[in-house]
Design an enzyme around this catalytic site. Structure first.
Site, PDB file in Angstrom:
ATOM      1  N   ASN A 218       0.852  -1.201   0.000  1.00 34.79           N
ATOM      2  CA  ASN A 218       0.000   0.000   0.000  1.00 34.79           C
ATOM      3  C   ASN A 218       0.883   1.245   0.000  1.00 34.79           C
ATOM      4  O   ASN A 218       2.107   1.145  -0.019  1.00 34.79           O
ATOM      5  CB  ASN A 218      -0.940  -0.016   1.212  1.00 34.79           C
ATOM      6  CG  ASN A 218      -0.156  -0.131   2.509  1.00 34.79           C
ATOM      7  OD1 ASN A 218       0.632   0.741   2.848  1.00 34.79           O
ATOM      8  ND2 ASN A 218      -0.333  -1.235   3.222  1.00 34.79           N
ATOM      9  N   LYS A 348     -13.453   0.234  15.638  1.00 32.55           N
ATOM     10  CA  LYS A 348     -12.101  -0.316  15.813  1.00 32.55           C
ATOM     11  C   LYS A 348     -11.624  -0.179  17.268  1.00 32.55           C
ATOM     12  O   LYS A 348     -10.853  -0.998  17.753  1.00 32.55           O
ATOM     13  CB  LYS A 348     -11.108   0.375  14.861  1.00 32.55           C
ATOM     14  CG  LYS A 348     -11.240  -0.176  13.439  1.00 32.55           C
ATOM     15  CD  LYS A 348     -10.336   0.466  12.424  1.00 32.55           C
ATOM     16  CE  LYS A 348     -10.648  -0.109  11.038  1.00 32.55           C
ATOM     17  NZ  LYS A 348     -10.120   0.669   9.942  1.00 32.55           N
TER      18      LYS A 348
END
Ligand code: CTP
Length: 407
Positions: A218, A348
Site C-alpha cells: 500500500n 475499531k
C-alpha cells in the site's frame, strides 16, 4: 496580566543555550540541533569558530535562530566585550561538533577566539559533543584532554561508532542529534515526560510477496510512525520502531527493527510489546498475503492466469492480537478510512481493544505520503476533532494524549 507582560514573563523563564560550532564536516548537523532545541522551547544563540564557517555559513544559523551569530572576537562594535555578554547570557554552553583542537584548547584554558574565550568566561554548564577522525579521537592527547574536561565537570557526549566522513570506520562520529539534545534538556532540568518509559511504534507498509519481483502492498510512507518514534525519543523514551520498507531515514536515537511482511512485523512487534508502556500501531499492514509466493518470476504469458488465481490468506491483526492480552500497556491504534471515518474508528476502538484510536481519512492525496494530516481522537470518553497540523506536531499530540492513559 497583559498579553505583552505574559509574553515577557514567558521569555524570562526561557532557557538560553549557547551553541558552539567548530570546524568539522558534522557542522551541518548543528542546524538540526538548533531546530530540536527550539522545538523543546529553548532559545538558541550560536557562536562559531572561523573554521566552522568554512562548512556552514553564519547566515544559516542566523536565519534559524533569528539571533546574531558570533564568530570574531572583535566583530561586534556595539559590544566590545561580546564574549562576556554571551558567557553571562547562557544557561548552558553546548559545543557540537567539538573538534580535537578545540577540546585541547578548552582542556588547557586557551582562549584565542570568540568561542574559546566565551567558554573560559562562562560559569554555565559545559556540554561537549566531540566529532573527529577515529585516530585523532583515540590519540592519547585527545583522551587526556577529554578526561581533564570531564574531571572539571563538563558533560561529554560520547561519539558514535561507524562510518566516518574521511572513509575510516570506528569511533569519532558525532553522537546522534537526539541524544545530544536529550542530554542538554536533561542538564537544563527541562521536563522529559517520557523518561523511563518504553514506547513501541509500528510504521510503514508491509509487503507480501507474490513472486521474487511482485508484491501486494500500500501507499504508506511511514512518516507518521517515524515522527512518533522520534518525538518519543526526544521526550526521553526508550523507543523501538518496527518498520516496514520505507524510503525515509530512521530517527537516530531509536532502536529500529526492519521487517518486510506482516508476519515479520507481527513477530518483531510481539517481542517489543511485552515491555512497552505505550504501543502505537501506525503501520499500514496488508490485510492479506498470497498463501504461497512463487519461487521464480512469473513470466508474462503465465502471469495473467497465475495472478488471477493467487490464493490469498488473511494476515494476523497485529494490533488486535497483541492488545487483547495487554496489561499496563497503553494501546494506540489508527483507523485509515475513506468513508464514515469516525463511526469506523469507534468500531475499531472496541474490536481492537485500543485505548485510543487516531482516525484519519485516506485516499485522493490525503494522509499517505503527505507532511501534514487532520485526525480525530476516538476513545471511551468520546470524539475530539483536531485541526490539520504537521505530522511532527501530531506526533506530540498523540503522545500527550497517550500519556493520559498511562496506568
Ligand atoms: N493493524 C494491524 N494489523 C493488521 C491490520 C491493521 O496491526 N493486520 C492495525 C493498524 O496498524 C492500525 C489499525 O490496525 O493501527 C487499523 O488499521 P486499518 O488499516 O485502518 O484497518 P483494518 O484493521 O485493516 O480494517 P479495514 O481494512 O476493514 O479498515
Amino acid at each position: 496580566m497583559s498579553e505583552d507582560e505574559s509574553r515577557c514573563e514567558a521569555a524570562s523563564h526561557q532557557k538560553t543555550v549557547l551553541l558552539g560550532v567548530t570546524g568539522c564536516i558534522a557542522a551541518y548537523k548543528s542546524c538540526e540541533i538548533v531546530r530540536l532545541l527550539q522545538k523543546a522551547g529553548v532559545r538558541v544563540k550560536v557562536v562559531m569558530t572561523e573554521h566552522a564557517t568554512e562548512f556552514v555559513g553564519p547566515l544559516t544559523f542566523r536565519s534559524l535562530t533569528h539571533e546574531p551569530v558570533g564568530v570574531g572576537l572583535f566583530d561586534n562594535p556595539s559590544d566590545p566585550i561580546h564574549h562576556i555578554s554571551l558567557a553571562q547570557e547562557a544557561d548552558l554552553f553546548l559545543i557540537a561538533p567539538c573538534t580535537a583542537n578545540v577540546i585541547a584548547k578548552l582542556a588547557n584554558g586557551l582562549a584565542d577566539d570568540l568561542l574559546t574565550t566565551t567558554a573560559l568566561a562562562t560559569t554555565a554548564p559545559l556540554v561537549i559533543a566531540p566529532a573527529m577522525n577515529v585516530n585523532m579521537y583515540e590519540n592519547g592527547a585527545t583522551r587526556y584532554n577529554i578526561g581533564k574536561l570531564h574531571i572539571r565537570g563538563a558533560r561529554i557526549i560520547e561519539t558514535g561508532d561507524g562510518y566516518l566522513a574521511c572513509g575510516d570506520v570506528g569511533k569519532g562520529r558525532l553522537a546522534d542529534v537526539e541524544d545530544i539534545v536529550s542530554a542538554v534538556l536533561d542538564e537544563l532540568g527541562l521536563s522529559r515526560d517520557l523518561a523511563g518509559k518504553r514506547v513501541m511504534v509500528t510504521a510503514g507498509p508491509t509487503v507480501e510477496p507474490i513472486d521474487p519481483v511482485r508484491y501486494i502492498s500500500n501507499h504508506s510512507s511511514g512518516k507518521t510512525g517515524y515522527a512518533i518514534a522520534r518525538a518519543a525519543a526526544l521526550r526521553g523514551a526508550d523507543v523501538t520502531l518496527v518498520s516496514g520498507p520505507v524510503s525515509i531515514a530512521p530517527p537516530e536515537a531509536v532502536r529500529t527493527v526492519r521487517v518486510r511482511t506482516a508476519l515479520e512485523m507481527f513477530e518483531a512487534a510481539q517481542e517489543a510489546f511485552g515491555a512497552a508502556d505505550i504501543a502505537v500501531f501506525a503501520a499500514a499492514v496488508a490485510d492479506v498475503r498470497p498463501k504461497q509466493a512463487a519461487p521464480r518470476k512469473l513470466k508474462k504469458g503465465e502471469a495473467d492466469a497465475a495472478l488471477g488465481a493467487i490464493e490469498l490468506v488473511e494476515n494476523p491483526d497485529i494490533l488486535a492480537t497483541l492488545a487483547s492480552s495487554k496489561k499496563r500497556q497503553v494501546v494506540v491504534g489508527f483507523a485509515a478510512e475513506t468513508d464514515d471515518v469516525v463511526a469506523n474508528a469507534e468500531k475499531k476502538l472496541s474490536t481492537k481493544h485500543a485505548d485510543l484510536v487516531v482516525a484519519n481519512q485516506v485516499g485522493e492525496g490525503k494522509a499517505f505520503g503527505t507532511d501534514d494530516n487532520q485526525v480525530w481522537f476516538v476513545d471511551d470518553e468520546g470524539v475530539e476533532e483536531l485541526p490539520r497540523m504537521s505530522k511532527e506536531r501530531l506526533a506530540d499530540a498523540i503522545l500527550d494524549k497517550a500519556l493520559e492513559f498511562v496506568r
